[in-house]
Enzyme design. Structure first.
Site, mmCIF file in Angstrom:
data_model
loop_
_atom_site.group_PDB
_atom_site.id
_atom_site.type_symbol
_atom_site.label_atom_id
_atom_site.label_comp_id
_atom_site.label_asym_id
_atom_site.label_seq_id
_atom_site.Cartn_x
_atom_site.Cartn_y
_atom_site.Cartn_z
ATOM 1 C CG HIS A 61 -2.109 -0.904 1.110
ATOM 2 N ND1 HIS A 61 -2.806 -1.340 2.195
ATOM 3 C CD2 HIS A 61 -2.686 -1.505 0.039
ATOM 4 C CE1 HIS A 61 -3.772 -2.169 1.806
ATOM 5 N NE2 HIS A 61 -3.708 -2.285 0.503
ATOM 6 C CG HIS B 298 -10.166 -7.117 -4.162
ATOM 7 N ND1 HIS B 298 -10.848 -5.932 -4.024
ATOM 8 C CD2 HIS B 298 -9.061 -7.002 -3.363
ATOM 9 C CE1 HIS B 298 -10.186 -5.154 -3.184
ATOM 10 N NE2 HIS B 298 -9.099 -5.770 -2.779
ATOM 11 C CD GLU C 22 -6.113 -2.960 -2.701
ATOM 12 O OE1 GLU C 22 -6.880 -3.677 -2.027
ATOM 13 O OE2 GLU C 22 -5.265 -2.199 -2.191
ATOM 14 C CG ASP D 287 -3.248 -6.098 -4.155
ATOM 15 O OD1 ASP D 287 -4.280 -5.538 -4.545
ATOM 16 O OD2 ASP D 287 -3.167 -6.642 -3.044
ATOM 17 C CG HIS E 221 -9.228 -4.351 2.026
ATOM 18 N ND1 HIS E 221 -8.466 -4.536 0.923
ATOM 19 C CD2 HIS E 221 -8.898 -3.139 2.490
ATOM 20 C CE1 HIS E 221 -7.685 -3.532 0.701
ATOM 21 N NE2 HIS E 221 -7.922 -2.668 1.626
ATOM 22 C CG ASP F 194 -7.437 -8.534 0.035
ATOM 23 O OD1 ASP F 194 -6.391 -8.999 -0.451
ATOM 24 O OD2 ASP F 194 -7.921 -7.448 -0.317
ATOM 25 C CE1 TYR G 72 -3.200 -9.417 3.730
ATOM 26 C CE2 TYR G 72 -5.297 -9.942 4.757
ATOM 27 C CZ TYR G 72 -4.543 -9.687 3.622
ATOM 28 O OH TYR G 72 -5.155 -9.707 2.397
ATOM 29 C CG HIS H 182 -2.129 -10.794 -0.309
ATOM 30 N ND1 HIS H 182 -1.312 -10.264 -1.279
ATOM 31 C CD2 HIS H 182 -3.189 -9.962 -0.218
ATOM 32 C CE1 HIS H 182 -1.844 -9.163 -1.758
ATOM 33 N NE2 HIS H 182 -2.991 -8.954 -1.136
HETATM 34 FE FE1 FEO Z 1 -7.437 -5.552 -1.122
HETATM 35 FE FE2 FEO Z 1 -4.720 -7.602 -1.666
HETATM 36 O O1 FEO Z 1 -6.035 -6.335 -2.110
#
Ligand code: FEO
Length: 400
Positions: A23, A80, A82, A84, A146, A165, A193, A226
């Protein structure tokens, strides 16, 4: 390298051994991380769950071409939006522009917002399914876990929940499975996390855990976005941990966070700790100079505490930078069920303690002594004794 998880499911994500902040520079990742992507070759149909972060797109595309050939993928499941997990999507779609993408309504917004493309989106709702021929996906929306665009996907043939996530950790390893790595490092990275990423949405975690339990789906694995995959041997462990962390989590611990310029606030921090110990022989006490310690690690300690004492000297009518940074983060986390108090030294105007107390209130802490402990100049022995008494009373307050 692609790695088979089951006969039908292959890990095609990227293990990032080098990343030390995530982030931007916000979150420390001392154990690295991974951007997980999974290829499901069900027989008649093939699906890809998520992609990877942009810097690793080229390697990812080469891996997919070697493993399956992108032309042969039938469905893209985007859990998701995002970057990443979705930045490499553009490169996948450049090779197969008509690939249907299954995602939530909100993910069409985030994916369009990042990629500026109007791909073949198929929006899902909880309970929708996607038949692959032999097995099928069942989708569960998971807004705010998230981001508002999140969902999970359950593949019944392998009994795997692709959780996005939630249940993840920033932990690079080529072992694939959580039960093959050092348990204490893994659990620390998992709670870190949770504290730094998932905790603002704890109410939703509780709701989703209940909702998922009600579906009564047999579960062999939880495959997050992750880190490593939870297998049958420990899926219950992480589900139990999430239930604990989501429900006003606290240990018998008090954390003292302070910054200092000329040692006065540091002396108060030490005296407060001594007072706590006099009043409570068993509570764990941790002291952190916030300018010398990693903010994400401090947040994790606060998350696990029943009480927090927060100190800064007054600096230009405000507080020191490291204090301001943590207080701003705490406001976003909205930890629940925790007690706190402010302390600090001042020279010309007693401002810092008032500011910290207000910030702690804004961050949902229950305040002990709203006025806090404010000491002028260098604390005398008398003032240090006062600080010890303040600490002892705070310890009792935390046990009420
Ligand atoms: Fe909310 Fe690993 O992205």
């Amino acid at each position: 390298m692609p790695r088979k998880i089951t006969e039908n499911t292959t890990y095609v994500g990227h293990i990032d051994w080098e990343i030390r902040h995530f982030h931007g520079e916000q979150l420390s990742t001392y154990h690295g991380t991974s951007y997980n992507s999974y290829l499901i070759q069900d027989g008649a149909k093939t699906a890809l769950v998520d992609t990877v972060w942009g810097p690793y797109s080229k390697e990812f595309i080469a891996k997919l071409q070697r493993t399956v050939g992108i032309e042969n993928i039938d469905y893209m499941i985007a859990l998701h939006g995002e970057p990443d997990h979705s930045q490499a999507l553009s490169d996948v779609m450049a090779i197969k522009p008509d690939l249907p993408i299954y995602c939530t309504e909100n993910a069409t917004r985030s994916l369009k917002g990042f990629h500026h493309k109007d791909w073949d989106f198929h929006t899902i709702k909880t309970g929708d399914t996607l038949d692959l021929g032999n097995g099928k996906f069942t989708f569960v929306e998971a807004p705010m876990l998230h981001w508002p665009d999140q969902m999970m996907a359950y593949y019944d043939r392998d009994k795997i929940l692709f959780s996005s996530d939630p249940f993840g950790h920033h932990f690079a390893s080529d072992q694939l499975f959580t039960d093959k790595v050092d348990a204490s490092s893994l659990i620390y990275e998992s709670v870190k996390y949770y504290a730094n990423i998932v905790s603002p949405y704890s109410a939703m975690v509780i709701k989703k855990l209940k909702e998922f339990a009600m579906l009564n789906l047999p579960l062999e694995m939880i495959a997050p976005a992750h880190g490593l995959i939870w297998r049958k041997v420990n899926t219950d462990l992480i589900l139990k941990k999430y239930a604990e962390w989501a429900d006003n989590f606290k240990k018998d611990k008090i954390t003292i966070v302070y910054d200092t310029m000329y040692e006065s606030t540091r002396k108060l921090a030490i005296a407060l700790g001594e007072g706590i110990r006099e009043a409570d022989r068993s509570v764990e006490i941790r002291l952190f100079n916030s300018s010398l310690n990693d903010i994400a690690d401090i947040n994790t300690q606060i998350f696990a505490s029943k009480g927090v004492l927060f100190g800064s000297p007054t600096y230009n009518s405000g507080v020191l930078n490291s204090t301001a940074g943590i207080l701003e983060e705490l406001k976003g986390f909205r930890f629940t069920g925790k007690k706190a108090a402010a302390f600090g030294s001042y020279g010309w105007a007693p401002m810092s303690v008032k500011i910290i107390a207000q910030k702690l209130r804004d961050a949902n802490f229950q305040l002990f002594e709203p006025e806090g402990l404010s000491v002028n100049w260098n604390p005398t022995e008398e003032k240090l004794a006062e600080a010890r008494k303040f600490g002892a009373d705070f310890a009792k307050f935390c046990n009420e």
